[in-house]
Design a protein around this motif. Structure first.
Motif: not given
Length: 70
Positions: A36-43
């Motif tokens: 839930s802490d993953v920054n998907w935009l950054a990925v």
């Protein structure tokens, strides 16, 4: 004969780019403590940029194609 931008070059460069994108995505996701802490935009951003850079670096030459005569 210039080996850049042939069908074989695009295949080899594409495989390298896809592998690079996958590795970058895995590494970027791995920096989060929980999913839930993953920054998907950054990925997404880092992965796309790494794929573009991989293709640009492939212009300099691909070891996979050095041994073949086209």
């Amino acid at each position: 004969m210039n080996k850049a931008f042939t069908k074989e070059w695009w295949a080899a460069a594409g495989i390298r780019a896809i592998r690079t994108i996958a590795q970058t995505a895995i590494a970027t996701i791995g920096t989060a403590v929980v999913m839930s802490d993953v920054n998907w935009l950054a990925v997404l951003s880092a992965s796309v940029l790494s794929g573009i850079l991989s293709l640009l670096m492939s212009i300099a030459g691909l070891p996979e194609l050095e041994d073949k005569t086209l």
